[in-house]
Design a protein around this motif. Structure first.
Motif, mmCIF file in Angstrom:
data_model
loop_
_atom_site.group_PDB
_atom_site.id
_atom_site.type_symbol
_atom_site.label_atom_id
_atom_site.label_comp_id
_atom_site.label_asym_id
_atom_site.label_seq_id
_atom_site.Cartn_x
_atom_site.Cartn_y
_atom_site.Cartn_z
ATOM 1 N N CYS A 55 0.449 3.651 -3.349
ATOM 2 C CA CYS A 55 0.235 5.095 -3.186
ATOM 3 C C CYS A 55 1.363 5.922 -3.780
ATOM 4 O O CYS A 55 1.232 7.143 -3.903
ATOM 5 C CB CYS A 55 0.009 5.453 -1.719
ATOM 6 S SG CYS A 55 1.482 5.444 -0.688
ATOM 7 N N ARG A 108 0.824 -1.214 0.000
ATOM 8 C CA ARG A 108 0.000 0.000 0.000
ATOM 9 C C ARG A 108 0.854 1.258 0.000
ATOM 10 O O ARG A 108 0.638 2.169 -0.789
ATOM 11 C CB ARG A 108 -0.932 0.018 1.221
ATOM 12 C CG ARG A 108 -1.793 1.294 1.271
ATOM 13 C CD ARG A 108 -2.820 1.266 2.372
ATOM 14 N NE ARG A 108 -3.785 0.206 2.206
ATOM 15 C CZ ARG A 108 -4.841 0.263 1.384
ATOM 16 N NH1 ARG A 108 -5.018 1.319 0.604
ATOM 17 N NH2 ARG A 108 -5.687 -0.723 1.319
ATOM 18 N N GLN A 135 -2.484 8.427 1.759
ATOM 19 C CA GLN A 135 -1.759 7.886 0.612
ATOM 20 C C GLN A 135 -1.341 8.977 -0.370
ATOM 21 O O GLN A 135 -0.417 8.775 -1.166
ATOM 22 C CB GLN A 135 -2.622 6.845 -0.103
ATOM 23 C CG GLN A 135 -2.848 5.597 0.729
ATOM 24 C CD GLN A 135 -3.733 4.598 0.033
ATOM 25 O OE1 GLN A 135 -3.259 3.646 -0.583
ATOM 26 N NE2 GLN A 135 -5.027 4.801 0.118
#
Length: 230
Positions: free
Chosen positions: A43, A38, A206
């Motif tokens: 991101c 992630r 993010q």
């Protein structure tokens, strides 16, 4: 380390109490995990692509030890230029988000100084706001020619306060009030802005975290469990 502090300084009497009962695992360290899937691959896709290009595969996403292979690029001007382009893309994304959500213009060419975390006295967002006020007052006291030698900075603060935490909510109100004054001042807003980002959560984290030039972690010593966003 944090678990040791809890046992030695915060709850030593409880630790001793359970020891006498033969229980030695009552207090254990539990902290937040950070997944590269992630927080880098998803991101920050341009940075992830650069790392994959340098290492020759995307296996690093599942095996962080492979990032050791980046050391040989530490003095590679082409890779370092590409790295800065990745950072600038991330800063442009945050600037676009702030414009869309808050209708505030920020310049991605300025230094992005970011503190995002739960609003709490020990995390010292108040100290951060006070140093921004000091920087603003210093800029105001300068001549226009002196200001041209100052590093241009955009400060971002983001986080949520617990529902009943009065002081934390006042810190949020202060940050917003200071931002309104600083951002509207034509003498200095080219050199300093303050943006409070509301509704801080994984979704906007993010966008925010990859755009850091300076990541503010200024909690009082011994009180921060993990500082996950760092």
């Amino acid at each position: 380390i944090h678990a040791d502090i809890v046992k030695a300084d915060v709850f030593p009497h409880f630790v001793e109490f359970y020891k006498k009962k033969g229980i030695t695992d009552k207090f254990i360290g539990v902290t937040n995990g950070v997944t590269c899937r992630r927080w880098m691959a998803q991101c920050n896709p341009s940075l992830a692509a650069l790392i994959t290009k340098c290492l020759g595969s995307d296996r690093w996403v599942r095996d962080l030890s492979l990032l050791e292979g980046l050391k040989k690029f530490a003095d590679d001007d082409k890779v370092l230029d590409d790295l800065m382009k990745c950072k600038f893309e991330a800063k442009e994304s945050l600037a676009k988000y702030v414009k869309n959500v808050l209708d505030v213009e920020v310049d991605p060419n300025t230094m992005f100084d970011i503190q995002v975390k739960r609003i709490h006295e020990y995390k010292r967002q108040l100290l951060n706001v006070l140093q921004i006020i000091h920087r603003y007052n210093t800029l105001k006291s300068m001549s226009p020619d002196q200001r041209k030698n100052v590093v241009k900075k955009t400060a971002f603060i983001g986080g949520k306060a617990a529902a009943g935490y009065f002081v934390a909510k006042k810190i949020i109100a202060l940050a917003n009030a200071v931002g309104r004054v600083i951002n509207a001042d034509p003498d200095t807003n080219e050199y300093l802005k303050l943006v409070f980002i509301p509704n801080y959560k994984v979704g906007n984290a993010q966008i925010i975290i990859p755009a850091n030039d300076i990541s503010e972690h200024i909690s009082t010593a011994g009180t921060e469990a993990s500082g996950t966003s760092n």
